[in-house]
Design an enzyme around this catalytic site. Structure first.
Site, PDB file in Angstrom:
ATOM      1  CG  ASP A 151      -2.308   0.456   0.955  1.00  0.00           C
ATOM      2  OD1 ASP A 151      -2.457   1.280   0.049  1.00  0.00           O
ATOM      3  OD2 ASP A 151      -3.241   0.033   1.666  1.00  0.00           O
ATOM      4  CD  GLU A 186      -0.339   4.864  -7.829  1.00  0.00           C
ATOM      5  OE1 GLU A 186      -0.123   6.080  -7.739  1.00  0.00           O
ATOM      6  OE2 GLU A 186      -1.141   4.373  -8.654  1.00  0.00           O
ATOM      7  CD1 TRP A 187      -5.421   2.994  -3.071  1.00  0.00           C
ATOM      8  CD2 TRP A 187      -4.140   4.812  -2.783  1.00  0.00           C
ATOM      9  NE1 TRP A 187      -4.819   2.882  -1.842  1.00  0.00           N
ATOM     10  CE2 TRP A 187      -4.024   4.002  -1.640  1.00  0.00           C
ATOM     11  CE3 TRP A 187      -3.429   6.003  -2.840  1.00  0.00           C
ATOM     12  CZ2 TRP A 187      -3.221   4.333  -0.555  1.00  0.00           C
ATOM     13  CZ3 TRP A 187      -2.627   6.351  -1.752  1.00  0.00           C
ATOM     14  CH2 TRP A 187      -2.535   5.522  -0.638  1.00  0.00           C
ATOM     15  N   GLY A 188      -3.859   4.284  -8.370  1.00  0.00           N
ATOM     16  CA  GLY A 188      -3.857   4.916  -9.690  1.00  0.00           C
ATOM     17  C   GLY A 188      -3.584   6.405  -9.666  1.00  0.00           C
ATOM     18  CG  ASP A 209      -9.799   1.725  -0.270  1.00  0.00           C
ATOM     19  OD1 ASP A 209      -8.810   1.842  -1.033  1.00  0.00           O
ATOM     20  OD2 ASP A 209      -9.693   1.588   0.963  1.00  0.00           O
TER      21      ASP A 209
HETATM   22  C1  GLA Z   1      -6.065   1.159   1.818  1.00  0.00           C
HETATM   23  C2  GLA Z   1      -6.225   0.163   0.670  1.00  0.00           C
HETATM   24  C3  GLA Z   1      -7.293  -0.843   1.043  1.00  0.00           C
HETATM   25  C4  GLA Z   1      -6.939  -1.551   2.345  1.00  0.00           C
HETATM   26  C5  GLA Z   1      -6.687  -0.534   3.450  1.00  0.00           C
HETATM   27  C6  GLA Z   1      -6.111  -1.168   4.707  1.00  0.00           C
HETATM   28  O1  GLA Z   1      -7.194   1.939   1.969  1.00  0.00           O
HETATM   29  O2  GLA Z   1      -6.547   0.820  -0.517  1.00  0.00           O
HETATM   30  O3  GLA Z   1      -7.472  -1.788  -0.012  1.00  0.00           O
HETATM   31  O4  GLA Z   1      -5.806  -2.344   2.133  1.00  0.00           O
HETATM   32  O5  GLA Z   1      -5.774   0.474   3.031  1.00  0.00           O
HETATM   33  O6  GLA Z   1      -5.826  -0.233   5.702  1.00  0.00           O
END
Ligand code: GLA
Length: 403
Positions: A151, A186-188, A209
């Site tokens: 993450d 890193e969520w793009g 998420d």
């Molecule tokens: C981030 C990630 C999630 C999850 C949480 C855990 O938000 O994007 O998928 O792994 O952390 O804390």
């Protein structure tokens, strides 16, 4: 032959077998990983017992047979570091340690994933791996870990630092003596689809998420199924064998139950919407990480999660993912070439009412006549067809295989 010769010959052989086993990083995930992830439902309420019971349920329920081989332990497994700075699991949650748990999971023909973060603390504020990459990679390898979700909370915003931190961990995993795939999370936000392979990753998260909802109507920034489809579709040309777009976990079967996916408007979805998530996560070859309670799954949810014909699209060995060919206010159409020369075609009704939709195959680039198989009905519905016309429910996706 003296004892020390036998011993050193054995050590030499075992060191050979370690290096012989290590797979080039870009071949670690020839098809998208499938399994079950702890986060969306259980969050920090995880334990050795939960993981073992889930593994049992996944074997007994036919999920492992269908390809769901991984259990991915997400955040909040950590218990800090010992006096030698080795990462340790929370002793209350994992009293037998992770190695014993991994042995159990492996004995079921499954694999075990774990979670860390490229900073000092994870998103949940738990111990993470920055500065300890090699030591942590060795620890994970010694436990028998097969996959690391890495993450990016609490880390600098720029892309150069992200690349460097992911590369450091990928190199550490490569040196660990065990094949451990790396999921970049890193969520793009720093275009990881562009540099994932270069730094040694196999999966690139495309969005923030996922929430258990169709789309973000409350403007709180949560990602619904349709939001993720719309963000991922333009990135599909970056996907290729071993480099998969991670559209985040499946929310199929959560039905609005409280947990991380119920935040930011995540009130649950209809079965048609869950069917759409499964269909399009498969069309794009996203990893499939279920998050519902595997010990109690309804028949309706099993129908979606265990649709082997749709899973076969996800796992198709050609590794070419879907392209969005039509994108209007009311519907979207996706086409994906498959290894046997056939095509998968998906029709999504994005409007809030049932629609009669038409797919003219020639307009989608598919000239010729096809046998059309409906992968949700599990039957051939037309022969020598040049188009398909029919009703699609609100937010439903139909998937056809054209031969
Ligand atoms: C981030 C990630 C999630 C999850 C949480 C855990 O938000 O994007 O998928 O792994 O952390 O804390």
């Amino acid at each position: 032959m003296n004892k020390s010769f036998i011993l050193s010959a054995a050590l030499f052989a075992s060191s050979l077998s370690v290096s012989a086993q290590s797979t080039p990083r870009n071949q670690l995930t020839p098809t998208p990983p499938m399994g079950w992830m702890t986060w969306n439902l259980f969050q920090g309420d995880i334990s050795d017992k939960l993981i073992r019971e889930t593994a049992d349920a996944m074997v007994e329920g036919g999920y492992v047979d269908a390809g769901y081989k991984y259990i991915f332990i997400d955040d909040q497994w950590q218990g800090g570091r010992d006096v030698h700075n080795n990462m340790i699991p929370d002793p209350k949650k994992f009293p037998n340690g992770i190695k014993a748990l991994a042995d159990y999971v492996h004995s079921k023909g499954m694999k075990l994933g774990i979670y860390s973060d490229a900073a000092q603390l994870t998103c949940g504020g738990w111990t993470a791996s920055l500065g300890f990459e090699e030591q942590d990679a060795r620890t994970f390898a010694s436990w028998g870990i097969d996959y690391l979700k890495y993450d990016y909370c609490n880390a600098p915003i720029d892309s150069a630092t992200a690349r460097q931190r992911y590369r450091t961990m990928a190199d550490a995993l490569s040196k660990s003596g065990r094949d451990i795939a790396l999921g970049i999370c890193e969520w793009g936000q720093r275009q990881c689809e562009e540099w994932c392979e270069e730094v040694g990753g196999q999966l690139w998260r495309t969005t923030y998420d996922v929430r258990d909802m169709w789309k973000d109507v409350t403007n709180e920034g949560g990602m619904g199924i349709l939001d993720i489809v719309n963000i991922t579709s333009p990135l599909s040309s970056y996907a290729r064998k071993g480099q998969w777009p991670d559209m985040d976990m499946l929310v199929v079967g959560l039905h609005g139950v409280s947990g991380p996916s119920s935040a930011l408007g995540g009130k649950g979805c209809t079965q048609a919407e869950y069917q759409t998530q499964m269909s399009l996560w498969c069309m794009f070859s996203s990893p499939l990480a279920m998050t519902n309670d595997m010990r109690k799954v309804s028949e309706e949810d099993r129908r979606i999660l265990l649709n082997r014909e749709v899973i076969a699209i996800n796992q198709d060995p050609l590794g070419k993912v879907a392209e969005r060919k039509v994108n209007t206010d009311t519907h979207q159409i996706f086409v994906r070439p498959l290894a046997d020369g056939s095509y998968a075609v998906a029709l999504l009704n994005v409007s809030d009412a049932p629609l009669t939709l038409t797919a003219d195959f020639a307009k989608l680039g598919l000239s010729g006549k096809y046998t059309v198989r409906d992968l949700w009905q599990h039957r051939d519905i037309a022969k020598n067809a040049k188009n398909w016309k029919g009703k699609v429910q609100a937010h439903e996706t139909k998937v056809f295989r054209l031969k």
